[in-house]
Motif scaffolding. Structure first.
Motif, PDB file in Angstrom:
ATOM      1  N   VAL A 155      33.757  14.218 -29.594  1.00 37.57           N
ATOM      2  CA  VAL A 155      33.229  13.235 -30.530  1.00 37.57           C
ATOM      3  C   VAL A 155      31.895  13.712 -31.078  1.00 37.57           C
ATOM      4  O   VAL A 155      30.993  14.058 -30.328  1.00 37.57           O
ATOM      5  N   GLY A 156      31.797  13.745 -32.371  1.00 38.39           N
ATOM      6  CA  GLY A 156      30.548  14.109 -33.004  1.00 38.39           C
ATOM      7  C   GLY A 156      30.317  15.597 -33.156  1.00 38.39           C
ATOM      8  O   GLY A 156      29.302  16.018 -33.700  1.00 38.39           O
ATOM      9  N   THR A 157      31.249  16.419 -32.702  1.00 44.27           N
ATOM     10  CA  THR A 157      31.063  17.856 -32.824  1.00 44.27           C
ATOM     11  C   THR A 157      31.526  18.354 -34.185  1.00 44.27           C
ATOM     12  O   THR A 157      31.294  19.508 -34.526  1.00 44.27           O
ATOM     13  N   GLY A 158      32.211  17.490 -34.913  1.00 43.25           N
ATOM     14  CA  GLY A 158      32.697  17.906 -36.218  1.00 43.25           C
ATOM     15  C   GLY A 158      33.873  18.856 -36.152  1.00 43.25           C
ATOM     16  O   GLY A 158      34.296  19.414 -37.151  1.00 43.25           O
ATOM     17  N   LYS A 159      34.393  19.027 -34.974  1.00 45.10           N
ATOM     18  CA  LYS A 159      35.542  19.915 -34.837  1.00 45.10           C
ATOM     19  C   LYS A 159      36.827  19.170 -35.190  1.00 45.10           C
ATOM     20  O   LYS A 159      36.871  17.953 -35.154  1.00 45.10           O
ATOM     21  N   PRO A 160      37.852  19.904 -35.489  1.00 47.39           N
ATOM     22  CA  PRO A 160      39.126  19.286 -35.863  1.00 47.39           C
ATOM     23  C   PRO A 160      39.747  18.461 -34.735  1.00 47.39           C
ATOM     24  O   PRO A 160      39.242  18.465 -33.621  1.00 47.39           O
ATOM     25  N   PRO A 161      40.826  17.824 -35.038  1.00 49.49           N
ATOM     26  CA  PRO A 161      41.453  16.777 -34.227  1.00 49.49           C
ATOM     27  C   PRO A 161      41.396  16.951 -32.718  1.00 49.49           C
ATOM     28  O   PRO A 161      41.607  18.040 -32.221  1.00 49.49           O
ATOM     29  N   ARG A 162      41.158  15.860 -32.083  1.00 44.73           N
ATOM     30  CA  ARG A 162      40.904  15.935 -30.663  1.00 44.73           C
ATOM     31  C   ARG A 162      41.682  14.953 -29.815  1.00 44.73           C
ATOM     32  O   ARG A 162      41.956  15.233 -28.672  1.00 44.73           O
ATOM     33  N   PHE A 163      42.055  13.837 -30.386  1.00 45.81           N
ATOM     34  CA  PHE A 163      42.798  12.871 -29.585  1.00 45.81           C
ATOM     35  C   PHE A 163      44.181  12.619 -30.146  1.00 45.81           C
ATOM     36  O   PHE A 163      44.382  12.603 -31.346  1.00 45.81           O
ATOM     37  N   ILE A 164      45.071  12.411 -29.234  1.00 47.65           N
ATOM     38  CA  ILE A 164      46.452  12.171 -29.617  1.00 47.65           C
ATOM     39  C   ILE A 164      46.965  10.980 -28.829  1.00 47.65           C
ATOM     40  O   ILE A 164      46.745  10.893 -27.624  1.00 47.65           O
ATOM     41  N   VAL A 165      47.592  10.069 -29.519  1.00 48.17           N
ATOM     42  CA  VAL A 165      48.267   8.992 -28.806  1.00 48.17           C
ATOM     43  C   VAL A 165      49.676   9.481 -28.497  1.00 48.17           C
ATOM     44  O   VAL A 165      50.489   9.703 -29.385  1.00 48.17           O
ATOM     45  N   HIS A 166      49.878   9.662 -27.221  1.00 45.42           N
ATOM     46  CA  HIS A 166      51.074  10.319 -26.717  1.00 45.42           C
ATOM     47  C   HIS A 166      52.056   9.281 -26.186  1.00 45.42           C
ATOM     48  O   HIS A 166      51.648   8.285 -25.604  1.00 45.42           O
ATOM     49  N   HIS A 167      53.323   9.525 -26.408  1.00 45.62           N
ATOM     50  CA  HIS A 167      54.350   8.663 -25.809  1.00 45.62           C
ATOM     51  C   HIS A 167      54.725   9.238 -24.448  1.00 45.62           C
ATOM     52  O   HIS A 167      55.214  10.372 -24.366  1.00 45.62           O
ATOM     53  N   LYS A 168      54.510   8.446 -23.414  1.00 49.52           N
ATOM     54  CA  LYS A 168      54.858   8.924 -22.067  1.00 49.52           C
ATOM     55  C   LYS A 168      56.339   9.221 -21.991  1.00 49.52           C
ATOM     56  O   LYS A 168      56.763  10.226 -21.442  1.00 49.52           O
ATOM     57  N   GLN A 169      57.105   8.256 -22.492  1.00 48.95           N
ATOM     58  CA  GLN A 169      58.540   8.505 -22.609  1.00 48.95           C
ATOM     59  C   GLN A 169      58.748   9.005 -24.026  1.00 48.95           C
ATOM     60  O   GLN A 169      58.554   8.274 -24.987  1.00 48.95           O
ATOM     61  N   HIS A 170      59.077  10.243 -24.161  1.00 48.37           N
ATOM     62  CA  HIS A 170      59.142  10.833 -25.488  1.00 48.37           C
ATOM     63  C   HIS A 170      60.191  10.177 -26.350  1.00 48.37           C
ATOM     64  O   HIS A 170      61.236   9.772 -25.870  1.00 48.37           O
ATOM     65  N   LEU A 171      59.861  10.114 -27.606  1.00 50.15           N
ATOM     66  CA  LEU A 171      60.808   9.518 -28.538  1.00 50.15           C
ATOM     67  C   LEU A 171      62.020  10.425 -28.699  1.00 50.15           C
ATOM     68  O   LEU A 171      61.903  11.637 -28.744  1.00 50.15           O
ATOM     69  N   SER A 172      63.139   9.785 -28.763  1.00 44.37           N
ATOM     70  CA  SER A 172      64.388  10.506 -28.949  1.00 44.37           C
ATOM     71  C   SER A 172      65.259   9.687 -29.890  1.00 44.37           C
ATOM     72  O   SER A 172      64.974   8.504 -30.128  1.00 44.37           O
ATOM     73  N   PRO A 173      66.280  10.283 -30.422  1.00 44.40           N
ATOM     74  CA  PRO A 173      67.162   9.513 -31.316  1.00 44.40           C
ATOM     75  C   PRO A 173      67.711   8.267 -30.621  1.00 44.40           C
ATOM     76  O   PRO A 173      68.030   7.276 -31.276  1.00 44.40           O
ATOM     77  N   GLU A 174      67.789   8.305 -29.293  1.00 43.35           N
ATOM     78  CA  GLU A 174      68.354   7.174 -28.553  1.00 43.35           C
ATOM     79  C   GLU A 174      67.380   6.017 -28.398  1.00 43.35           C
ATOM     80  O   GLU A 174      67.787   4.873 -28.248  1.00 43.35           O
TER      81      GLU A 174
END
Ligand SMILES: [Zn+2]
Ligand SMILES: [Zn+2]
Length: 108
Positions: A39-58
């Protein structure tokens, strides 16, 4: 392998809203390493909202999986890479202000 099934979700206003609200609830701190030094370093993307159970067609039709906070995890990019290894899906990245700024597609 095509991941088109999740593209519409990650591009949707609904997902961005949910992801943003979730990230805010975690105060933009990585849930695994508690790193927020990006935060505040001006660097590119750092946080990702991740799905614990990955999305799948199902499961993309299941709102609890896609939008339920129980299935979400806020990770810094390093922890996220560690979770995925080779990478599996598209997810949402945030800038320092918590605004969604794009989609990472690490299936490529
Ligand atoms: Zn982390
Ligand atoms: Zn992920």
């Amino acid at each position: 392998m095509a991941r088109e099934f999740s593209k519409d979700i990650y591009n949707s206003q609904r997902w961005r809203k949910v992801a943003h609200a979730y990230a805010e609830s975690q105060h933009y701190v990585c849930e695994r390493c508690h790193n927020r030094s990006f935060v505040g370093t001006g660097k590119p993307p750092r946080f990702i909202v991740h799905h614990k159970q990955h999305l799948s067609p199902e499961n993309v039709g299941d709102d609890n999986v896609v939008y339920g906070w129980d299935n979400l995890e806020l990770l810094c990019i390093y922890c996220h890479n560690a979770v995925h290894g080779a990478g599996l899906d598209r997810e949402c990245l945030f800038d320092d202000d918590g605004n969604p700024i794009g989609i990472v597609d690490h299936s490529r």
